[in-house]
Design a protein around this motif. Structure first.
Motif, PDB file in Angstrom:
ATOM      1  N   SER A  86      -8.700   8.531   1.115  1.00  0.00           N
ATOM      2  CA  SER A  86      -8.369   7.626   2.097  1.00  0.00           C
ATOM      3  C   SER A  86      -8.729   8.006   3.395  1.00  0.00           C
ATOM      4  O   SER A  86      -8.374   9.132   4.039  1.00  0.00           O
ATOM      5  CB  SER A  86      -6.801   6.858   2.358  1.00  0.00           C
ATOM      6  OG  SER A  86      -6.560   6.468   0.995  1.00  0.00           O
ATOM      7  N   PHE A 111      -6.045   5.026   7.910  1.00  0.00           N
ATOM      8  CA  PHE A 111      -4.625   4.102   7.712  1.00  0.00           C
ATOM      9  C   PHE A 111      -4.492   3.339   8.578  1.00  0.00           C
ATOM     10  O   PHE A 111      -4.650   3.678   9.613  1.00  0.00           O
ATOM     11  CB  PHE A 111      -3.461   5.104   7.365  1.00  0.00           C
ATOM     12  CG  PHE A 111      -3.605   6.036   6.151  1.00  0.00           C
ATOM     13  CD1 PHE A 111      -3.268   5.868   4.817  1.00  0.00           C
ATOM     14  CD2 PHE A 111      -4.305   7.218   6.313  1.00  0.00           C
ATOM     15  CE1 PHE A 111      -3.609   6.439   3.712  1.00  0.00           C
ATOM     16  CE2 PHE A 111      -4.586   8.195   5.290  1.00  0.00           C
ATOM     17  CZ  PHE A 111      -4.034   7.701   4.126  1.00  0.00           C
ATOM     18  N   ASP A 170       0.843  -1.112   0.078  1.00  0.00           N
ATOM     19  CA  ASP A 170       0.092   0.121   0.143  1.00  0.00           C
ATOM     20  C   ASP A 170       0.687   1.255  -0.022  1.00  0.00           C
ATOM     21  O   ASP A 170       2.197   1.349  -0.286  1.00  0.00           O
ATOM     22  CB  ASP A 170      -0.955   0.071   1.032  1.00  0.00           C
ATOM     23  CG  ASP A 170      -0.180  -0.357   2.425  1.00  0.00           C
ATOM     24  OD1 ASP A 170       1.099  -0.223   2.457  1.00  0.00           O
ATOM     25  OD2 ASP A 170      -0.827  -0.641   3.515  1.00  0.00           O
ATOM     26  N   VAL A 213       1.430   3.505   2.372  1.00  0.00           N
ATOM     27  CA  VAL A 213       1.450   4.150   3.895  1.00  0.00           C
ATOM     28  C   VAL A 213       2.774   4.690   3.775  1.00  0.00           C
ATOM     29  O   VAL A 213       3.194   5.813   4.628  1.00  0.00           O
ATOM     30  CB  VAL A 213       1.360   2.889   4.728  1.00  0.00           C
ATOM     31  CG1 VAL A 213       1.707   3.332   6.155  1.00  0.00           C
ATOM     32  CG2 VAL A 213      -0.047   2.360   4.957  1.00  0.00           C
TER      33      VAL A 213
END
Length: 805
Positions: free
Chosen positions: A302, A305, A276, A278
């Motif tokens: 988003s 998270f 992802d 992140v």
């Protein structure tokens, strides 16, 4: 293909109909595959889809699904990848509307995309390394990197396998979000003295059909001593951050402890998220555990998270935790106004509540920040009505009158309920149609234009312009060249008119010396029914160009004889020797001529008048002056660029003809003439020799051929019939030409070899001589009028002729 059809129909007060239908298809279907029979499912006829100009309205689904009006089918338009389309949700669907006009109807369509097993489990790293102390007790856990499978459901990651399993086994932990943490558990103590390095293979397998897998190699280095792993203070940390926070903002701080001493107790923090984004948005301080922002946070992309954090000491022992970050929305998006369907023109007799435009609004924010309300500008005969959630219809509210207003600019403003409120606006331009009651009107009562002669055919001369105060087709003006003639020739062979732009082009190249101006008429006609028209007169004037060089009329130049002006040695200063006469067929300054003396045998003896071309002496003639004088006079016009012509004036300075004769019989031209004659004689001799040899070869060939034929006939006892080729003639004559050729020599008055020339005022002697003559001399007196002047006195021309004996 599983297809579910769910239809709701809601009639509104405006006469519009609304409904909803849902389909379900697998991803990666081929282009052109059937999604559903929308006409059948909505109960619509095919001709209604065509007449209503049915179309798909969507912000992002029109690139995946298309509507076939003629068949009433929804078809796959492009590749549909569920993993690319829906990155964060297991349920994936396309939402769009079907819009029909006259009357306006719209239906909401949902196409659910089901998953297929088209992605294998994958690890971010191909290799993972551990340093494990041999004192590690059985049951010690080591967090492994999770594999990621973009598919969902049964096609998602199902299990892990570890090979070999001599010292370690796998243990899976299910998280609340459905993901599985993978841990490698020590089941048999390590012995560094027996095995210092251990290599394992971790395999991730999904449940699809066919089954797909991914592998990662685990390298373990066995260490000594460190027997305590780091431990996080919390298994899960939570934090909240406002979207659009600046980079460098600290989101949270994670903390772990290790009772070991020295390097075995030093903890290093890291983020273990794999595929992802992140790691592109967050970073962690390896020493302090501070998680800070390094990328942009957008609530609309988003909303939360999950950050997987790993704490490891220098001995290779680790512990894991996770940080849940929730993004808080702020009002940072303006409402978007999308025009679903609109009419740009409406008749002034339209009824009230006629639908003009349908509008859809959308705000990416959530809650009150995403609630949108719309209104239109005041003092317009229109009203904005809400047909359903986020859909509006713009309708007429009163009678329209084009004579009062032919166009309306309607501003639609949409605002959300956020603090502070954000808004967007769009201006719609609506024209009121009219009838054809005004003819086109030219900007001028008549036109005049100029064009320089020798133009290129097709050149744009100028543009006529007419305007029509009507609207649309009634105001579309076409230009027509009316039939007429110029000097008996149709005007269409001179100019053409562009029907759309009114640009007048030259069809031919004009010559000022032939035509100086002409008239014609252009008609402007609108596109109404019946059409109205008007016309205008156009005058084209040709401008002169310096395209003609001066022409010398006197003295004339020929190549057959030599003309010389005689000047007595008693001539005084200013004695008129001759006059150079030239003309230029151009006009204006292009025809202004000037005369200059370019070269002369003795420049100190003669001069040429700049304006009149008169050749005069500028000093007293003496006995030392040469008899032969050659003057080169250049005649130039005043054009830009100027053009010129040159003339050679031969002057004989002598008091008697015998004196002149002795000088001019050896004129330089004779030498040049004799040299040219010698060249041509040699060339002729070579040609005659070649022809003679060719003829001899041909004759011998013919003789041999006849002899062989006679021999053949003699041996064959056949009668001999003589044969003569066509046009055959005896070549053994006297050798003279078989034809008589007559030659006639006509000499003009523009050469020094001329036998006649124009005279000038007064009496003078003119010497005329054939360069090749050496014989007798004749003297002829003649009288001639000078330049057709009525008062010019007669003069006597004395000519000398030398004939070759």
């Amino acid at each position: 293909m599983n297809r579910q059809v769910l239809l709701f129909i809601l009639p509104l007060c405006l006469g519009s109909v609304f409904g909803q239908v849902t389909y379900s298809i697998p991803e990666e279907m081929a282009r052109g595959s059937l999604v559903g029979n929308i006409a059948q499912d909505l109960g619509l006829e095919i001709k209604r889809l065509i007449s209503g100009k049915a179309k798909i309205y969507s912000r992002n689904s029109d690139e995946y699904v298309e509507l076939n009006r003629e068949r009433g089918l929804l078809l796959v338009k492009g590749r549909i990848d569920r993993e690319a389309l829906c990155t964060e949700t297991a349920l994936c669907a396309l939402h769009f509307q079907i819009i029909l006009e006259n009357p306006m109807e719209f239906y909401t369509v949902t196409v659910e995309i089901t998953d297929i097993n088209d992605n294998a489990p994958a690890f971010e790293k191909s290799e993972m390394k551990f340093k494990i102390s041999e004192s590690a007790v059985a049951g010690a856990k080591f967090v492994l990197e999770r594999a990621v499978d973009l598919d969902v459901g049964i096609n998602d990651l199902q299990k892990y396998e570890l090979i070999p399993t001599d010292n370690f086994v796998l243990k899976l932990h299910n998280n609340a979000d459905g993901n599985k943490n993978v841990e490698m558990v020590l089941q048999k103590p390590l012995d560094r003295e027996k095995q210092e390095r251990i290599s394992l293979v971790l395999t991730a397998v999904d449940g699809g059909e066919p089954q797909m897998s991914g592998t990662m190699q685990i390298i373990i280095t066995v260490l000594d001593a460190n027997d305590n792993a780091p431990v996080f203070t919390q298994p899960t940390y939570k934090a909240t951050i406002i979207e659009n926070s600046p980079k460098g903002t600290v989101v949270a701080t994670v903390k772990a402890s290790d009772p070991d001493q020295g390097s075995n107790g030093k903890i290093t923090y890291s983020i273990t998220n794999t595929l992802d984004n992140v790691k592109k948005i967050f970073t962690i301080n390896g020493d302090s555990g501070d998680v800070s922002l390094i990328g942009d946070i957008d609530f609309e992309k988003s909303r939360h998270f999950q950050i997987n954090v790993l704490a490891s000491d220098d001995g290779g022992l680790t512990d894991s935790s996770k940080l849940i970050v929730d993004v808080q929305d702020i009002n940072d998006n303006k409402p978007e106004i999308n025009i679903m369907s609109k009419s740009n023109v409406i008749s002034e007799d339209a009824e009230r509540n006629t639908v003009i435009t349908m509008i859809n609004t959308e705000d990416l924010d959530s809650g009150e920040n995403g609630n949108v309300k719309c209104q239109i500008s005041e003092n317009v005969p229109f009203n904005l009505k809400s047909s359903s959630n986020s859909f509006y219809s713009l309708v007429t509210d009163s009678d329209l009158d084009r004579e009062r207003a032919s166009e309306y600019n309607i501003t639609v403003t949409c605002s959300d309920e956020g603090v502070p409120s954000l808004s967007s606006s769009v201006t719609l331009t609506l024209q009121i149609s009219d009838v054809n009651d005004n003819p086109p009107v030219f900007e001028r009562g008549s036109y005049e234009a100029y064009i320089v002669e020798n133009n290129t055919p097709g050149l744009s001369i100028f543009t006529v312009k007419a305007t029509d105060s009507d609207w649309n087709q009634n105001a579309r003006v076409s230009y027509i060249l009316e039939d007429s003639s110029v000097n008996g020739v149709p005007v269409s062979s001179y100019v053409s008119v562009s029907a759309d732009s009114g640009v007048i082009h030259a069809v031919r190249s004009f010559d000022y010396e032939q035509i100086k101006d002409f008239h014609f008429r252009v008609k402007a006609q609108d596109g109404g029914s019946p059409p109205l028209s008007s016309n205008v007169t156009v005058k084209i004037m040709i401008q002169d160009q310096n395209d003609n060089a001066p022409q010398v009329l006197y003295p004339v130049q020929t190549g057959s004889s030599l003309v010389a002006e005689m000047v007595p040695r008693s001539a005084d200063v200013g004695y008129l020797v001759t006059k150079v006469v030239a003309v230029d067929v151009d006009s204006g300054q292009n025809a202004w001529l000037s005369y200059k003396l370019q070269k002369a045998t003795d420049r100190a003896l003669f001069e040429v008048g700049l304006q009149n071309g008169e050749v005069r002496t500028i000093r007293q003639v003496t006995d030392k002056d040469a008899v032969k004088q050659r003057l080169t006079v250049i005649v130039e016009d005043n054009g830009q660029p100027s053009r010129s012509a040159t003339v050679i004036v031969n002057v004989a300075v002598a008091d008697s003809f015998p004196e002149v004769l002795s000088e001019f019989t050896d004129f330089t031209h004779d030498k040049e003439y004799n040299e040219n004659l010698t060249f041509y004689l040699v060339l002729a001799l070579a040609v005659v020799s070649f022809l003679f040899i060719t003829c001899v070869v041909v004759i011998i060939s013919v003789k041999i051929y006849r002899w062989r034929q006679s021999r053949i006939l003699y041996h064959s006892n056949l009668p001999v019939i003589p044969y003569y080729p066509p046009r055959y003639s005896d070549t053994l004559g006297t050798g003279t030409l078989p034809h008589v050729y007559n030659y006639e020599v006509c000499r003009t008055t523009d050469s020094r070899k001329s036998d006649c020339k124009f005279g000038r005022a007064g009496s003078q002697n003119v010497l005329i001589m054939d360069p090749s003559s050496t014989g007798t001399m004749q003297r002829i007196q003649s009288e001639k009028s000078i330049l057709d002047e009525p008062d010019s006195p007669l003069e006597v021309c004395h000519k000398l002729y030398f004939s070759h004996l």
